[in-house]
Design a protein around this motif. Structure first.
Motif, short mmCIF file in Angstrom:
data_model
loop_
_atom_site.label_atom_id
_atom_site.label_comp_id
_atom_site.label_asym_id
_atom_site.label_seq_id
_atom_site.Cartn_x
_atom_site.Cartn_y
_atom_site.Cartn_z
N SER A 1 -5.59 -0.99 -4.42
CA SER A 1 -5.02 0.09 -3.62
C SER A 1 -4.20 -0.40 -2.45
CB SER A 1 -6.14 1.01 -3.10
OG SER A 1 -6.81 1.66 -4.15
N LEU A 2 -4.65 -1.47 -1.78
CA LEU A 2 -4.06 -1.86 -0.51
C LEU A 2 -3.51 -3.27 -0.47
CD1 LEU A 2 -6.77 -0.21 1.77
CD2 LEU A 2 -4.62 0.77 0.97
N ALA B 1 0.81 -1.22 0.00
CA ALA B 1 0.00 0.00 0.00
C ALA B 1 0.84 1.27 0.00
CB ALA B 1 -0.95 0.00 1.20
N ALA C 1 -10.65 -3.62 -2.63
CA ALA C 1 -9.53 -2.90 -2.02
C ALA C 1 -8.18 -3.38 -2.53
CB ALA C 1 -9.58 -3.06 -0.50
N SER C 2 -8.13 -4.47 -3.28
CA SER C 2 -6.85 -5.10 -3.58
C SER C 2 -5.93 -4.25 -4.45
CB SER C 2 -7.07 -6.47 -4.24
OG SER C 2 -7.86 -6.36 -5.39
N LEU D 1 -8.53 3.95 -3.19
CA LEU D 1 -8.91 4.12 -1.79
C LEU D 1 -7.89 4.95 -1.01
CD1 LEU D 1 -10.05 0.48 -0.87
CD2 LEU D 1 -11.48 2.40 -1.63
N TYR E 1 -16.17 2.04 4.39
CA TYR E 1 -14.92 1.28 4.32
C TYR E 1 -15.07 0.10 3.35
CZ TYR E 1 -13.46 3.95 8.39
OH TYR E 1 -13.12 4.98 9.23
N CYS E 2 -14.19 0.04 2.38
CA CYS E 2 -14.22 -1.01 1.35
C CYS E 2 -13.32 -2.16 1.81
CB CYS E 2 -13.75 -0.42 0.02
SG CYS E 2 -13.71 -1.61 -1.34
N PHE E 3 -13.86 -3.03 2.64
CA PHE E 3 -13.09 -4.16 3.14
C PHE E 3 -13.52 -5.42 2.38
CE2 PHE E 3 -11.78 -7.14 6.68
CZ PHE E 3 -10.42 -6.91 6.54
N SER F 1 -8.01 -8.16 2.21
CA SER F 1 -9.42 -8.00 2.57
C SER F 1 -10.31 -9.05 1.92
CB SER F 1 -9.90 -6.60 2.20
OG SER F 1 -9.63 -6.32 0.84
N PHE G 1 -8.86 2.31 3.96
CA PHE G 1 -9.89 1.53 3.30
C PHE G 1 -11.12 2.36 2.91
CE2 PHE G 1 -7.57 -1.70 5.67
CZ PHE G 1 -7.47 -2.74 4.78
N THR G 2 -11.14 3.64 3.14
CA THR G 2 -12.30 4.45 2.79
C THR G 2 -12.21 4.94 1.34
OG1 THR G 2 -11.29 6.47 3.66
CG2 THR G 2 -12.73 5.22 5.14
#
Length: 498
Positions: free
Chosen positions: A422-423, A277, A419-420, A392, A413-415, A427, A396-397
């Motif tokens: 960006s982070l 991330a 999310a993959s 994101l 929150y994109c959990f 998740s 996670f927002t």
């Protein structure tokens, strides 16, 4: 089996003891809130499958107690494991700790060995899919996670500084509730929808299905079946059709050759989980685009499950040019100019990541900032699907595409799989899910604390419980220097005198 039940009861007692030894849960530290006389929840989680259960446990472990967790499915049917997931076993190695969140007593291995013993564990190759669901049901039970089943969030809209969630379903206790934070723990399809290619337009709905549909495979006995794609879902559905007695199953595959290497497996590490991330956009894009381009292969066991049937066929370099329904059958023309006929088509085409398709977010879904809005890849690295992923914040927002149009998205929150890009893979996938949940819990806790900082400051000022009671010491005065006789000065001679 009686021994297994006894050992499982002992494991459950161990879980409770472990939590007690770790002083979990800590006391709730978030000040309560009301809005016009209505209770405001601190966090509402949508999704009661593996990801949602773990998110709840992580927040609970951090002392956040004013929460709700909702799932639209009946009890025991959360997630894909007993619905559209049709593989015989999980892809992940059995020893991965998954949602255990650092607790050995919560691992799949602890649960399995309690029921079946160490010898059975050593003999186990991969985790059977239905057994994984049994484990998750136990996980929910032993942690007493209060999932509210058959409750659907129909709409999310801002109301003052909060979010109003409109609820529906036979399990809903209220028509709407208020929350400060909304966590979308909605899994693989949690930020999009099934990918339905345009070439099935015009076909009657009874002659095709997406791999995520509820397919009656018994009806396919004696029928010709065409499966589009060769990813895990395509292969698993082909196997189901073959085992149900399909006359033939043909994989029509756009790629020239079978994907055989899961590139992400080669770089999986704590460093990648923690560091991805923080990489610049060009590196994050490069990693994900390459993974997409090379494609994750179907598991070996799943592929053999298909190929052991003599009436299974793999056709490479055969993208779909058009399909038509004529004379009671589906006629297919491929991009290579081949023509064939079939009775039923299964789309193993996966899911799109398409935030605008999330109807519960209303018009604000179209205001979610996407990767294509922020980053233009160099020639050769273009990928339309990857460009649709949300860009994101590090917590996670979502971010707004146009500042000021939907600022409340910073409380969503994109959990999930979305999310993959960006982070990273934190998740949804079993290897990194506990690290992701810890990350999410810290971020939500930090935001809640910051928003309540004045209350916490006042609490510090008001705190008056003494550590010392006053009887732990005796005060004494210092005697005045003029009243104390001086000691004689010491010299070298006096030091050496006998």
């Amino acid at each position: 089996m009686e021994t297994g039940r006894r050992r499982l009861a002992e494991l459950e007692e161990r879980v409770r003891q472990d939590l007690a030894y770790l002083c979990l849960p800590p006391a709730n530290w978030v000040p309560p809130r009301e809005h016009e006389g209505e209770h405001v929840h601190d966090v509402v989680i949508i999704g009661g499958g593996m990801v949602g259960l773990l998110a709840y446990f992580a927040l609970w472990s951090g002392g956040m107690r004013n929460m709700r967790i909702l799932d639209r499915s009946p009890v025991g049917r959360e997630g894909p494991w007993l619905t559209y997931a049709r593989m015989e076993t999980l892809r992940s190695p059995k020893q991965l700790t998954g949602p255990a969140y650092g607790h050995a007593s919560l691992t799949f291995r602890a649960w399995f060995t309690a029921l079946y013993g160490e010898a059975a564990w050593e003999a186990l190759d991969k985790i059977p899919r239905p057994m994984w669901m049994e484990y998750l049901v136990w996980y929910r039970k032993v942690l007493d996670i209060p999932v509210e089943n058959e409750v659907e969030v129909r709409q999310v809209r801002p109301e003052g500084p909060y979010l109003r969630l409109a609820l529906a379903g036979c399990g809903a206790r209220e028509s709407s509730i208020l929350t400060r934070k909304f966590v979308m723990a909605t899994g693989r399809d949690g930020l999009g929808q099934p990918n339905i290619p345009g070439f099935v337009e015009g076909l009657p709905r009874h002659v095709w299905a997406h791999s995520s549909d509820d397919i009656d495979f018994a009806v396919l006995k004696g029928k010709r079946v065409a499966v589009i794609g060769v990813g895990a879902s395509a292969v698993d559905n082909a196997a189901e059709a073959l085992e149900a007695g399909a006359r033939e199953v043909r994989h029509l595959i756009r790629r020239k050759e079978m994907p055989t290497i899961n590139k992400m497996m080669g770089i999986g590490s704590f460093g990648f989980t923690a560091g991805y991330a923080r990489l610049p956009d060009e590196w994050r894009w490069r990693f994900m685009q390459y993974s997409f381009a090379t494609q994750t292969p179907a598991p070996r066991g799943s592929t053999l499950r298909v190929s052991r049937h003599r009436n299974a066929y793999f056709h490479f370099g055969q993208g779909i040019r058009r399909m038509a329904f004529e004379d009671g059958e589906v006629r297919i023309e491929t991009t290579a100019g081949k023509r064939l006929r079939t009775d039923f088509v299964i789309l193993g085409t996966g899911f799109t990541v398409e935030p605008a398709a999330r109807t519960e977010l209303g018009d604000a879904a179209g205001e979610i900032l996407l990767w294509r809005d922020r980053y233009t890849p160099p020639p050769g690295e273009e990928n339309r699907d990857l460009g649709n992923f949300p860009y994101l914040n590090p917590d996670f927002t979502f971010q707004e595409r146009t500042p000021g149009r939907a600022p409340w998205l910073s409380n969503v929150y994109c959990f999930n799989y979305g999310a993959s890009a960006s982070l990273g893979k934190v998740s949804g996938d079993i290897p990194g899910i506990s690290e992701g949940a810890s990350w999410l819990a810290r971020e939500i806790a930090a935001t809640l604390y910051r928003e309540d900082v004045e209350t916490h400051w006042q609490g510090m000022l008001d705190y008056a419980k003494p550590e010392l009671l006053g009887d732990e010491w005796t005060e004494s005065d210092i005697e005045d220097e003029a009243q104390v006789p001086s000691a004689p000065a010491l010299t070298n001679g006096s030091l050496n005198a006998k």
